[in-house]
Design a protein around this motif. Sequence first.
Motif, PDB file in Angstrom:
ATOM      1  N   GLY A 244     -46.628   6.137  -6.837  1.00  0.00           N
ATOM      2  CA  GLY A 244     -45.745   5.004  -7.829  1.00  0.00           C
ATOM      3  C   GLY A 244     -46.519   4.733  -9.508  1.00  0.00           C
ATOM      4  N   ALA A 245     -46.520   5.090 -10.093  1.00  0.00           N
ATOM      5  CA  ALA A 245     -47.295   5.070 -11.480  1.00  0.00           C
ATOM      6  C   ALA A 245     -46.270   5.045 -12.649  1.00  0.00           C
ATOM      7  N   GLY A 246     -46.130   2.984 -11.809  1.00  0.00           N
ATOM      8  CA  GLY A 246     -45.237   2.552 -13.206  1.00  0.00           C
ATOM      9  C   GLY A 246     -46.816   1.332 -13.293  1.00  0.00           C
ATOM     10  N   ALA A 247     -45.948   0.404 -14.139  1.00  0.00           N
ATOM     11  CA  ALA A 247     -47.020  -1.086 -14.441  1.00  0.00           C
ATOM     12  C   ALA A 247     -48.195  -1.476 -13.465  1.00  0.00           C
ATOM     13  N   ALA A 248     -47.568  -1.654 -12.150  1.00  0.00           N
ATOM     14  CA  ALA A 248     -48.800  -1.943 -11.298  1.00  0.00           C
ATOM     15  C   ALA A 248     -49.373  -0.557 -10.751  1.00  0.00           C
ATOM     16  N   GLY A 249     -48.889   0.389 -10.257  1.00  0.00           N
ATOM     17  CA  GLY A 249     -49.595   1.753  -9.740  1.00  0.00           C
ATOM     18  C   GLY A 249     -51.114   1.938 -11.233  1.00  0.00           C
ATOM     19  N   LEU A 250     -50.097   1.952 -12.263  1.00  0.00           N
ATOM     20  CA  LEU A 250     -51.249   2.647 -13.283  1.00  0.00           C
ATOM     21  C   LEU A 250     -52.244   1.550 -13.129  1.00  0.00           C
ATOM     22  N   VAL A 251     -51.999   0.643 -13.130  1.00  0.00           N
ATOM     23  CA  VAL A 251     -53.173  -0.565 -13.574  1.00  0.00           C
ATOM     24  C   VAL A 251     -53.952  -0.400 -12.780  1.00  0.00           C
ATOM     25  N   THR A 252     -53.836  -0.688 -11.422  1.00  0.00           N
ATOM     26  CA  THR A 252     -54.303  -0.311 -10.012  1.00  0.00           C
ATOM     27  C   THR A 252     -55.176   0.829 -10.238  1.00  0.00           C
ATOM     28  N   ALA A 253     -54.854   2.002  -9.993  1.00  0.00           N
ATOM     29  CA  ALA A 253     -55.630   3.313 -10.857  1.00  0.00           C
ATOM     30  C   ALA A 253     -56.370   2.959 -11.961  1.00  0.00           C
ATOM     31  N   THR A 364     -56.624  12.087   3.081  1.00  0.00           N
ATOM     32  CA  THR A 364     -57.152  11.190   3.867  1.00  0.00           C
ATOM     33  C   THR A 364     -57.699   9.959   2.342  1.00  0.00           C
ATOM     34  N   THR A 365     -57.251   8.930   3.182  1.00  0.00           N
ATOM     35  CA  THR A 365     -57.932   7.514   2.212  1.00  0.00           C
ATOM     36  C   THR A 365     -58.295   6.248   2.479  1.00  0.00           C
ATOM     37  N   GLN A 366     -59.152   5.753   2.331  1.00  0.00           N
ATOM     38  CA  GLN A 366     -59.831   4.346   2.901  1.00  0.00           C
ATOM     39  C   GLN A 366     -58.319   3.515   2.475  1.00  0.00           C
ATOM     40  N   SER A 367     -57.732   3.483   1.536  1.00  0.00           N
ATOM     41  CA  SER A 367     -56.700   2.415   1.351  1.00  0.00           C
ATOM     42  C   SER A 367     -55.595   3.497   0.965  1.00  0.00           C
ATOM     43  N   ILE A 368     -54.738   2.735   0.400  1.00  0.00           N
ATOM     44  CA  ILE A 368     -53.436   2.631  -0.330  1.00  0.00           C
ATOM     45  C   ILE A 368     -52.580   1.278  -0.609  1.00  0.00           C
ATOM     46  N   VAL A 369     -52.324   1.887  -2.192  1.00  0.00           N
ATOM     47  CA  VAL A 369     -51.585   0.697  -2.823  1.00  0.00           C
ATOM     48  C   VAL A 369     -50.001   1.155  -3.145  1.00  0.00           C
ATOM     49  N   ILE A 370     -49.103   0.399  -2.646  1.00  0.00           N
ATOM     50  CA  ILE A 370     -47.332   0.365  -2.772  1.00  0.00           C
ATOM     51  C   ILE A 370     -47.477   0.319  -4.146  1.00  0.00           C
ATOM     52  N   ALA A 371     -47.449   0.667  -5.001  1.00  0.00           N
ATOM     53  CA  ALA A 371     -46.346   0.792  -6.192  1.00  0.00           C
ATOM     54  C   ALA A 371     -44.586   1.354  -6.750  1.00  0.00           C
ATOM     55  N   THR A 372     -44.140   1.140  -6.211  1.00  0.00           N
ATOM     56  CA  THR A 372     -42.781   1.897  -6.204  1.00  0.00           C
ATOM     57  C   THR A 372     -41.958   1.765  -6.688  1.00  0.00           C
ATOM     58  N   GLY A 373     -41.852  -0.038  -6.953  1.00  0.00           N
ATOM     59  CA  GLY A 373     -41.305  -0.358  -8.259  1.00  0.00           C
ATOM     60  C   GLY A 373     -39.823  -0.932  -7.328  1.00  0.00           C
ATOM     61  N   ALA A 374     -38.317  -1.417  -8.135  1.00  0.00           N
ATOM     62  CA  ALA A 374     -37.087  -1.418  -7.733  1.00  0.00           C
ATOM     63  C   ALA A 374     -36.938  -1.152  -8.838  1.00  0.00           C
ATOM     64  N   SER A 530     -51.660 -13.113   0.980  1.00  0.00           N
ATOM     65  CA  SER A 530     -52.328 -13.533  -0.511  1.00  0.00           C
ATOM     66  C   SER A 530     -53.048 -12.470  -1.596  1.00  0.00           C
ATOM     67  N   TYR A 531     -53.111 -12.140  -0.534  1.00  0.00           N
ATOM     68  CA  TYR A 531     -54.613 -10.512  -0.850  1.00  0.00           C
ATOM     69  C   TYR A 531     -54.022 -10.030  -1.309  1.00  0.00           C
ATOM     70  N   LEU A 532     -52.143  -9.726  -0.684  1.00  0.00           N
ATOM     71  CA  LEU A 532     -51.348  -8.199  -1.481  1.00  0.00           C
ATOM     72  C   LEU A 532     -52.170  -7.569  -0.324  1.00  0.00           C
ATOM     73  N   ALA A 559     -51.740  -6.248  -9.929  1.00  0.00           N
ATOM     74  CA  ALA A 559     -52.375  -4.647  -9.890  1.00  0.00           C
ATOM     75  C   ALA A 559     -54.369  -4.728  -9.497  1.00  0.00           C
ATOM     76  N   TRP A 560     -54.584  -5.647 -10.579  1.00  0.00           N
ATOM     77  CA  TRP A 560     -55.985  -5.626 -10.935  1.00  0.00           C
ATOM     78  C   TRP A 560     -56.174  -6.279  -8.748  1.00  0.00           C
ATOM     79  N   TYR A 561     -55.507  -7.458  -8.565  1.00  0.00           N
ATOM     80  CA  TYR A 561     -55.847  -8.266  -7.347  1.00  0.00           C
ATOM     81  C   TYR A 561     -55.785  -6.607  -5.960  1.00  0.00           C
ATOM     82  N   ALA A 562     -55.032  -6.018  -6.474  1.00  0.00           N
ATOM     83  CA  ALA A 562     -54.488  -4.829  -5.184  1.00  0.00           C
ATOM     84  C   ALA A 562     -55.923  -4.118  -4.900  1.00  0.00           C
ATOM     85  N   ALA A 563     -56.831  -3.569  -6.480  1.00  0.00           N
ATOM     86  CA  ALA A 563     -57.401  -2.458  -6.552  1.00  0.00           C
ATOM     87  C   ALA A 563     -58.206  -3.124  -5.985  1.00  0.00           C
ATOM     88  N   VAL A 564     -58.986  -4.632  -6.041  1.00  0.00           N
ATOM     89  CA  VAL A 564     -60.333  -5.049  -5.976  1.00  0.00           C
ATOM     90  C   VAL A 564     -60.142  -5.058  -4.345  1.00  0.00           C
TER      91      VAL A 564
END
Length: 715
Positions: A244-253, A364-374, A530-532, A559-564
């Motif tokens: 997902g490349a909304g606000a959450a996904g963009l900032v995470t990436a 394949t990936t070590q981690s995944i961030v779901i940022a698919t919005g609403a 709490s760590y998302l 997104a900062w917390y999810a990425a870090v």
Amino acid sequence: MSQTKLLVLLVIAILVGGFFFFGLNDYLNLEYFKSQQFKIDEAYRANPWQTGLIFFVIYVAVTALSLPGAAIMTLAGGAIFGLFVGLVIISFASSIGATLAFLASRFLLRDSIQKKFGQQLGAINRGVEKDGAFYLFTLRLVPAFPFFLINLLMGLTPIRSWTFYWVSQIGMLAGTLVYVNAGTQLAKIDSLAGILSPGLIASFVILGLFPLLAKRLVSAIRNRQIYKKFDKPKSFDRNLIVIGAGAAGLVTAYIAAAVKAKVTLVEKHKMGGDCLNTGCVPSKALIRSAKFLNHVNRAQEFGIKSAKAEFDFADVMERVQDVIRKVEPHDSVERYTELGVECIQGQAKITSPYTVEIDGRTLTTQSIVIATGARPFVPPIKGIDKIDYYTSDSIWSLRSLPKRLLVLGGGPIGSELVQAFQRLGSSVTQVEMLPRILIREDPEISKIVMDRFRTEGVDVRVNHKAKKIVSEHGRTVLVCENLEDDSGGDVRIEFDILLVAVGRVANTAGFGLEELGIPITKNRTVETDSYLQTIYPNIFACGDVAGPFQFTHTAAHQAWYAAVNALFGNWKKFAADYSVIPWATFTDPEVARVGLNELEALAQGIPYEVTRYDIDDLDRAIADQEAHGLIKVLTVPGKDKILGVTIVGEHAGDLIAEYVAAMRHGFGLNKILGTIHIYPTLAEANKYVAGNWKKAHTPKKLLMWVERYQNWRLG
Ligand SMILES: Cc1cc2nc3c(=O)[nH]c(=O)nc-3n(C[C@H](O)[C@H](O)[C@H](O)COP(=O)(O)OP(=O)(O)OC[C@H]3O[C@@H](n4cnc5c(N)ncnc54)[C@H](O)[C@@H]3O)c2cc1C
């Protein structure tokens, strides 16, 4: 304080006072017990049950009243009753006494402490609710932590009484055993100091760490279970895949690329997500055009005899698209590729905790961030499927102005669009089931906005529940139930176009969450801690899909917390901080808020003071012909510490920033008052509300003396 509380306090005070007044503490020392041991042993031999019971009752009383002497009594118990019987008596007596002290503290102090410091204690309460038994067990295992203090402090937390009792009973067993055993050798003991050698304390500390280690072990075993059925790749294509490349996904990436991670961002529709394409950006662009028309209509207020605006609704909607196009480069594939993000256009599906499939290709990936919005929620109103209704997703395709627009929903999105369309020339009816629009705000704030809507011609129907949509003689009608009308008669509202804006629901289906068994909350968002983190520690979620907020800035914040956490969580994880969350509704007047309003403070039992400033008195607002609105600041009683601020008025969303900084960085109204604000600006209102607070808290006695001093100087 209630009469019962006073009575309990009085009884405790009399018992504790009596203990010291009659010098009973003199009997609770090692020498006295040693001197009396022979007599006590005799009594025990003659009447074992009676002696045991008396000892038990005294022990319970000493611990329940938090009197000094429990350690001495434990030694004495060992000396009198021997290891086994002594351990049984003391283990139960100490746990019962501790629980009584715990209950007394809870009964007398918890309400007032929670009321006073509820907000600050929020994190502790949540921690105790979740892991209280673990914490208590750790504290109990280490006798170095004062026994009575644990009882009193735990009474202030939300831990259940029964949990407190049994955890105390088990947790104190090891310490009690050491003391009772030492007591069996009472004759050889000269002081308490020798019993707990540094070595023994160290052993207890290790024992105390045991539950925490056990917890880690349990979570490691649980993780093994969770991951068991998936093959972990030997090496990975990516450090992180963001869906997902909304606000959450963009900032995470963005963050992942900034720290040189190999990151892939997958978007199935448009880069920028809702905010850019169907949310914040188009709505604010439309609101701006509508505001211009409103100013034209108000020409005479500005000293202009007449002004007329000729426009085509289609041009206004094209301008909206133009604004999107101008902002688009900020969120574009080109920009993000340049930043080091691999952008893939396609539908992502999580096929295992380590793999994401994008239109048939697996990475394949070590981690995944779901940022698919609403997406907009469409309620199952009878007949709605028979008409071409609009939502915030589709309304931007309109090119002819609806004559009669019906907006279902009185939340921020509905309200912003209601006013914009009314100003553009639609005849708008707003239907809301609740008694007010903008229900999260204080009633007076909702009223200000609702009154303005009505003044501008919007037909606002609160307390109206939509029942069905029917077609009558070629006309489309919404049938509502008026919840205020006891006679139960239906209300019929004719319309040309329906805009449904009754809330948004997270996108959680169809991309692998069901198959992986990732739980969904009752609010229909992805469940995270709490760590998302989801139940899979390497899969995270942020933004609208994770909630609890649905704003662009909170999505970016999370997104900062999810990425870090996704990239560095093995070393250190950060819990998302929601302590200061601001937001604004861009109606005219704007409504902005940070922290608590009165409704919430009352609901949470948090004491507060309100200081207000009416913006109709502000020079710049008068000059701008916008002399309306108010600032409402909630502070801790008697202090300038800000609990929350609501602003209604021109540019409220900008004005709130000063309070956001104040709350985030811990400065209060005194500091705002002591800051130079440019004249004439709307921001001066912030200084004036601080001034009102100061006036209400002038040190009257001191001023009286100053006045006397000045009079004296006059001679
Ligand atoms: C009309 C309106 C006005 C608003 N105004 C404001 C405002 O003024 N201020 C504010 O802060 N907020 C506002 N919001 C809310 C804001 O738009 C959202 O909070 C924000 O967009 C959330 O960002 P997100 O990244 O979580 O989700 P989104 O922006 O929804 O992004 C999610 C992305 O994921 C993509 N996606 C979903 N599933 C998949 C999949 N399986 N594979 C690949 N891609 C996928 C979607 O296509 C989408 O692009 C408004 C919303 C609306 C509707």
